[in-house]
Design a protein around this motif. Structure first.
Motif, PDB file in Angstrom:
ATOM      1  N   ASP A 491       0.806  -1.222   0.000  1.00 16.12           N
ATOM      2  CA  ASP A 491       0.000   0.000   0.000  1.00 16.12           C
ATOM      3  C   ASP A 491       0.844   1.280   0.000  1.00 16.12           C
ATOM      4  OD1 ASP A 491      -2.410  -1.304  -0.079  1.00 16.12           O
ATOM      5  OD2 ASP A 491      -2.621  -1.402   2.101  1.00 16.12           O
ATOM      6  N   LEU A 492       2.128   1.142   0.203  1.00 17.20           N
ATOM      7  CA  LEU A 492       2.975   2.333   0.234  1.00 17.20           C
ATOM      8  C   LEU A 492       3.007   2.985  -1.146  1.00 17.20           C
ATOM      9  CD1 LEU A 492       5.950   1.026   2.395  1.00 17.20           C
ATOM     10  CD2 LEU A 492       4.367   2.865   3.001  1.00 17.20           C
ATOM     11  N   PRO A 493       2.934   4.302  -1.215  1.00 26.87           N
ATOM     12  CA  PRO A 493       2.956   4.991  -2.512  1.00 26.87           C
ATOM     13  C   PRO A 493       4.288   4.793  -3.230  1.00 26.87           C
ATOM     14  CG  PRO A 493       3.124   6.569  -0.705  1.00 26.87           C
ATOM     15  CD  PRO A 493       2.805   5.244  -0.088  1.00 26.87           C
ATOM     16  N   GLY A 494       4.234   4.854  -4.550  1.00 28.87           N
ATOM     17  CA  GLY A 494       5.434   4.597  -5.345  1.00 28.87           C
ATOM     18  C   GLY A 494       6.522   5.621  -5.159  1.00 28.87           C
ATOM     19  N   ASP A 495       6.160   6.824  -4.743  1.00 25.13           N
ATOM     20  CA  ASP A 495       7.172   7.869  -4.590  1.00 25.13           C
ATOM     21  C   ASP A 495       7.772   7.929  -3.187  1.00 25.13           C
ATOM     22  OD1 ASP A 495       4.940   8.723  -3.264  1.00 25.13           O
ATOM     23  OD2 ASP A 495       4.899  10.735  -4.130  1.00 25.13           O
ATOM     24  N   VAL A 496       7.452   6.939  -2.338  1.00 25.09           N
ATOM     25  CA  VAL A 496       7.986   6.954  -0.986  1.00 25.09           C
ATOM     26  C   VAL A 496       9.503   6.755  -1.027  1.00 25.09           C
ATOM     27  CG1 VAL A 496       7.749   4.471  -0.569  1.00 25.09           C
ATOM     28  CG2 VAL A 496       7.671   6.058   1.359  1.00 25.09           C
ATOM     29  N   SER A 497      10.195   7.435  -0.156  1.00 26.55           N
ATOM     30  CA  SER A 497      11.652   7.301  -0.078  1.00 26.55           C
ATOM     31  C   SER A 497      11.996   6.037   0.708  1.00 26.55           C
ATOM     32  CB  SER A 497      12.245   8.540   0.609  1.00 26.55           C
ATOM     33  OG  SER A 497      13.634   8.384   0.784  1.00 26.55           O
ATOM     34  N   TRP A 498      12.575   5.059   0.017  1.00 28.04           N
ATOM     35  CA  TRP A 498      12.885   3.768   0.645  1.00 28.04           C
ATOM     36  C   TRP A 498      14.380   3.506   0.508  1.00 28.04           C
ATOM     37  CZ3 TRP A 498      10.775   0.720   4.005  1.00 28.04           C
ATOM     38  CH2 TRP A 498      11.236  -0.593   4.162  1.00 28.04           C
ATOM     39  N   PRO A 499      15.124   3.409   1.624  1.00 26.49           N
ATOM     40  CA  PRO A 499      16.587   3.393   1.566  1.00 26.49           C
ATOM     41  C   PRO A 499      17.226   2.025   1.318  1.00 26.49           C
ATOM     42  CG  PRO A 499      15.865   3.447   3.847  1.00 26.49           C
ATOM     43  CD  PRO A 499      14.621   3.509   3.007  1.00 26.49           C
ATOM     44  N   LEU A 500      16.452   0.935   1.349  1.00 30.96           N
ATOM     45  CA  LEU A 500      17.047  -0.397   1.246  1.00 30.96           C
ATOM     46  C   LEU A 500      16.887  -0.980  -0.152  1.00 30.96           C
ATOM     47  CD1 LEU A 500      15.842  -1.957   4.635  1.00 30.96           C
ATOM     48  CD2 LEU A 500      17.908  -0.626   4.173  1.00 30.96           C
ATOM     49  N   GLU A 501      17.745  -1.941  -0.485  1.00 30.02           N
ATOM     50  CA  GLU A 501      17.646  -2.603  -1.789  1.00 30.02           C
ATOM     51  C   GLU A 501      16.407  -3.479  -1.875  1.00 30.02           C
ATOM     52  OE1 GLU A 501      21.166  -4.709  -2.773  1.00 30.02           O
ATOM     53  OE2 GLU A 501      22.477  -2.930  -2.667  1.00 30.02           O
ATOM     54  N   ARG A 502      16.063  -4.141  -0.797  1.00 30.84           N
ATOM     55  CA  ARG A 502      14.838  -4.957  -0.800  1.00 30.84           C
ATOM     56  C   ARG A 502      13.619  -4.053  -0.675  1.00 30.84           C
ATOM     57  NH1 ARG A 502      12.302  -4.771   3.987  1.00 30.84           N
ATOM     58  NH2 ARG A 502      13.532  -4.447   5.897  1.00 30.84           N
ATOM     59  N   GLY A 503      12.467  -4.569  -1.068  1.00 28.93           N
ATOM     60  CA  GLY A 503      11.237  -3.825  -0.890  1.00 28.93           C
ATOM     61  C   GLY A 503      10.707  -3.974   0.530  1.00 28.93           C
ATOM     62  N   PRO A 504       9.736  -3.158   0.939  1.00 28.80           N
ATOM     63  CA  PRO A 504       9.159  -3.256   2.287  1.00 28.80           C
ATOM     64  C   PRO A 504       8.448  -4.600   2.498  1.00 28.80           C
ATOM     65  CG  PRO A 504       8.553  -1.188   1.217  1.00 28.80           C
ATOM     66  CD  PRO A 504       9.150  -2.046   0.165  1.00 28.80           C
ATOM     67  N   PHE A 505       8.583  -5.153   3.696  1.00 29.56           N
ATOM     68  CA  PHE A 505       7.834  -6.350   4.042  1.00 29.56           C
ATOM     69  C   PHE A 505       6.340  -6.023   4.120  1.00 29.56           C
ATOM     70  CE2 PHE A 505      11.920  -7.630   6.359  1.00 29.56           C
ATOM     71  CZ  PHE A 505      12.349  -8.405   5.297  1.00 29.56           C
ATOM     72  N   ALA A 506       5.512  -7.054   4.194  1.00 29.63           N
ATOM     73  CA  ALA A 506       4.055  -6.887   4.097  1.00 29.63           C
ATOM     74  C   ALA A 506       3.493  -5.901   5.117  1.00 29.63           C
ATOM     75  CB  ALA A 506       3.375  -8.246   4.246  1.00 29.63           C
ATOM     76  N   LEU A 507       3.968  -5.937   6.357  1.00 31.60           N
ATOM     77  CA  LEU A 507       3.445  -5.058   7.405  1.00 31.60           C
ATOM     78  C   LEU A 507       4.421  -3.942   7.760  1.00 31.60           C
ATOM     79  CD1 LEU A 507       1.829  -7.689   9.829  1.00 31.60           C
ATOM     80  CD2 LEU A 507       0.724  -6.374   8.007  1.00 31.60           C
ATOM     81  N   GLU A 508       5.422  -3.742   6.924  1.00 27.58           N
ATOM     82  CA  GLU A 508       6.431  -2.725   7.194  1.00 27.58           C
ATOM     83  C   GLU A 508       5.976  -1.369   6.658  1.00 27.58           C
ATOM     84  OE1 GLU A 508      11.297  -2.770   7.330  1.00 27.58           O
ATOM     85  OE2 GLU A 508      10.249  -3.818   5.711  1.00 27.58           O
ATOM     86  N   THR A 509       6.282  -0.324   7.398  1.00 29.08           N
ATOM     87  CA  THR A 509       5.890   1.029   7.007  1.00 29.08           C
ATOM     88  C   THR A 509       6.951   1.641   6.093  1.00 29.08           C
ATOM     89  OG1 THR A 509       7.010   2.175   8.828  1.00 29.08           O
ATOM     90  CG2 THR A 509       4.828   1.235   9.289  1.00 29.08           C
ATOM     91  N   SER A 510       6.830   2.942   5.856  1.00 30.80           N
ATOM     92  CA  SER A 510       7.801   3.641   5.010  1.00 30.80           C
ATOM     93  C   SER A 510       9.153   3.810   5.686  1.00 30.80           C
ATOM     94  CB  SER A 510       7.251   5.010   4.606  1.00 30.80           C
ATOM     95  OG  SER A 510       6.889   5.761   5.758  1.00 30.80           O
ATOM     96  N   VAL A 511       9.254   3.454   6.964  1.00 31.51           N
ATOM     97  CA  VAL A 511      10.533   3.481   7.689  1.00 31.51           C
ATOM     98  C   VAL A 511      10.953   2.043   7.947  1.00 31.51           C
ATOM     99  CG1 VAL A 511      11.735   4.174   9.785  1.00 31.51           C
ATOM    100  CG2 VAL A 511      10.033   5.697   8.776  1.00 31.51           C
ATOM    101  N   PRO A 512      12.082   1.582   7.424  1.00 29.96           N
ATOM    102  CA  PRO A 512      12.526   0.207   7.677  1.00 29.96           C
ATOM    103  C   PRO A 512      12.612  -0.077   9.178  1.00 29.96           C
ATOM    104  CG  PRO A 512      13.865   1.213   5.965  1.00 29.96           C
ATOM    105  CD  PRO A 512      13.015   2.306   6.531  1.00 29.96           C
ATOM    106  N   GLY A 513      12.119  -1.250   9.571  1.00 27.19           N
ATOM    107  CA  GLY A 513      12.161  -1.623  10.981  1.00 27.19           C
ATOM    108  C   GLY A 513      10.991  -1.129  11.790  1.00 27.19           C
TER     109      GLY A 513
END
Length: 549
Positions: A491-513
């Motif tokens: 559900d995270l928007p495509g323009d979200v700033s994501w710092p990791l090489e992997r994508g967000p996990f299913a219940l992970e927010t826009s902040v890793p961890g």
């Protein structure tokens, strides 16, 4: 209080002797164990005990007996001693009869014969039932007493806090109780000091804050460790499930809850569709079990602390608390849930806590005996509350904005509401205002189709509408939708700033961890079972995150 009794009933002398032997072996130190070899004899014993003001904690009866069956006996016990826990011993062929008895006489449990070994089949059942009975019948010498005014918002807050934290208390209304006057005199307190909370050790607290009350009761209000593996914000079903799984798997875990564990589910009078509980269970009971389970595995609970902010500090996530030190953890789970939306109509805000309440715990229904109660809402929580109030109130009116109950409420609740003799459903109706001098006296109802208004007299309105998530504390770092619900995974928007090489996990927010579970997450199912499932699932994802960092 006299030792509570456990009554065993079976027409076979050898069988009842065996039941009594097993009961005395386990419970004889704290309970009197009585026996009867017929339904008639059991009812005579029951009458004698009640006349002597000796409580019956539980009745264990065989089903197949001459003259009176076990269910017939237990039905009469339920009439004479409503609080007694009822257990039926039955053969496999009588299972259908036992299941019907859950609805017909509120049977608490049925066991297949034989019950051997008792350590595996009998004792675990009775341990739970007797613990629940003891919680509802506390020793008066160790009971908290609350002196206050019925229409005081602060008094209501104190009573609610005690109820939600499973602290037994005795309510004493000022000016209507000699004991209340005596306590105020001994404490040197006046009406300006209400509510006064008298603790068993002799300490009297005058209008305490929730933090002061929690500290006095020995509840934890501060974290003990400098760093945790997982900090869970919110002690509802999702948060508690995560705490159980995380702590049991060795993660240093802390739960932060601003009020008391349980969330909205903890206020439910009865959760009847939760897997594994055919009779259903109260939200308070489910919460109490979950807290005990999480604590057993070593999870910490920090209560009465508002979370006011969030920061990323390198590999550490910091949860900022009001009035206490920050909590730092390697991962955070946002499970802060939602609160009931406020009604917007003239006169309502001034009457909050003075007859108008948002949500309600099961115990509050007893104070509405003989009165008219209005419940606003059409979801399961409103339906469960209406049925609970109907056990005490003269009349319960369910105020529903929509055209039907079926659109938002489970069918099992709809059927019971429509057949309840003292429950009235008013569809296409909303609250237009309220009035009262010091407390609620009348409510204005508006017909949504015609615009017609009607003023009804009542002192009690309980509101169960909408859902407002507790997420302002997350700031701009964690992406949310326009209503404040947390966005996760796909559900995270495509323009979200994501710092990791992997994508967000299913219940992970826009902040890793940082993860989210339960009602606070967008498009969650808003059911207890799904919240528990998401809480458990989040721990699996936390493990994956921690393994990669």
């Amino acid at each position: 209080m006299a030792k509570p009794a456990i009554l065993a009933i079976d027409d076979d002398v050898a069988v009842v002797a065996a039941v009594v032997r097993d009961l005395r072996q386990r419970y004889g130190e704290d309970h009197r164990v009585l026996r009867a070899t017929s339904g008639a004899e059991a009812l005579e014993i029951l009458a004698d005990q009640l006349l002597k003001d000796r409580p019956i904690a539980a009745v264990v009866s065989d089903q197949r007996m001459p003259q009176m069956s076990g269910i017939e006996v237990l039905k009469e016990v339920r009439q004479q001693s409503p609080d007694s826990k009822l257990v039926l011993l039955t053969a496999y062929a009588d299972t259908d009869v036992a299941i019907r008895a859950i609805n017909d006489i509120a049977l608490d449990y049925y066991l297949m014969k034989p019950w051997d070994p008792p350590e595996e089949r009998l004792y675990p059942v009775l341990d739970d039932l007797l613990r629940d009975w003891a919680h509802d019948h506390p020793d008066r010498d160790s009971e908290v007493r609350v002196v206050g005014h019925r229409w005081s918002e602060r008094t209501v807050e104190v009573k609610t806090f005690l109820t939600h934290n499973h602290v037994p208390y005795r309510w004493l209304e000022v000016d209507q109780s000699d004991e209340a006057a005596r306590l105020l005199e001994l404490a040197g307190a006046g009406t300006d000091d209400l509510p006064v909370v008298a603790l068993p050790d002799g300490v009297a607290l005058r209008s305490p804050t929730t933090v002061e009350l929690a500290d006095a009761l020995g509840l934890h209000t501060r974290a003990e460790k400098p760093l945790y593996d997982l900090c869970i914000v919110g002690g509802g079903p999702a948060g508690l499930a995560a705490a159980v799984y995380a702590a049991s798997e060795g993660l240093a875990t802390v739960v932060v809850e601003r009020d008391a564990p349980g969330g909205q589910a903890g206020q439910s009078a009865s959760i009847e569709n939760y897997l594994g509980f055919p009779k259903g269970l109260s939200g308070a009971d489910l919460t109490h079990r979950a807290v005990a389970q999480a604590s057993r595995f070593g999870a910490e609970m920090v209560l009465t602390r508002d979370v006011v902010g969030f920061e990323t500090r390198g590999p550490v996530r910091a949860v900022l608390l009001d009035g206490s030190a920050d909590i730092e953890a390697r991962a955070v789970l946002v499970a802060s849930g939602v609160s009931y939306r406020r009604l917007e109509a003239p006169g309502l805000d001034a009457l909050v806590g003075r007859g108008l309440h948002y949500g309600a715990s099961a115990s509050e229904a007893a104070q509405t005996v003989g009165e008219d109660v209005y419940v606003v809402g059409a979801a399961n929580s409103a339906g469960q509350a209406a049925l609970n109030f109907a056990r005490y109130a003269k009349r319960v009116v369910l105020v529903v904005r929509g055209a039907s109950l079926e659109a938002s409420m489970s069918q099992y609740l709809v059927g019971r509401i429509l057949t309840a003799p003292n429950v009235e459903v008013r569809l296409r109706t909303e609250v237009g205002g309220a009035r009262g001098d010091g407390h609620l006296e009348a409510l204005t109802l508006v017909d949504r189709d015609t615009g017609d208004t009607e003023e009804v007299e009542t002192s009690w309105v309980f509101v169960f509408i909408g859902a407002a998530p507790h997420t302002d504390w997350l700031g701009d770092a964690v992406a949310r939708d326009d209503h404040g619900f947390v966005l996760t995974g796909p559900d995270l928007p495509g323009d979200v700033s994501w710092p990791l090489e992997r994508g967000p996990f299913a219940l992970e927010t826009s902040v890793p961890g940082v993860f989210a579970a339960g009602d606070v997450r967008r498009d969650s199912m808003k059911r207890v079972a799904s919240a528990v499932g998401e809480g458990a699932m989040s721990v699996y994802l936390v493990h994956r995150y921690l393994a990669q960092t």
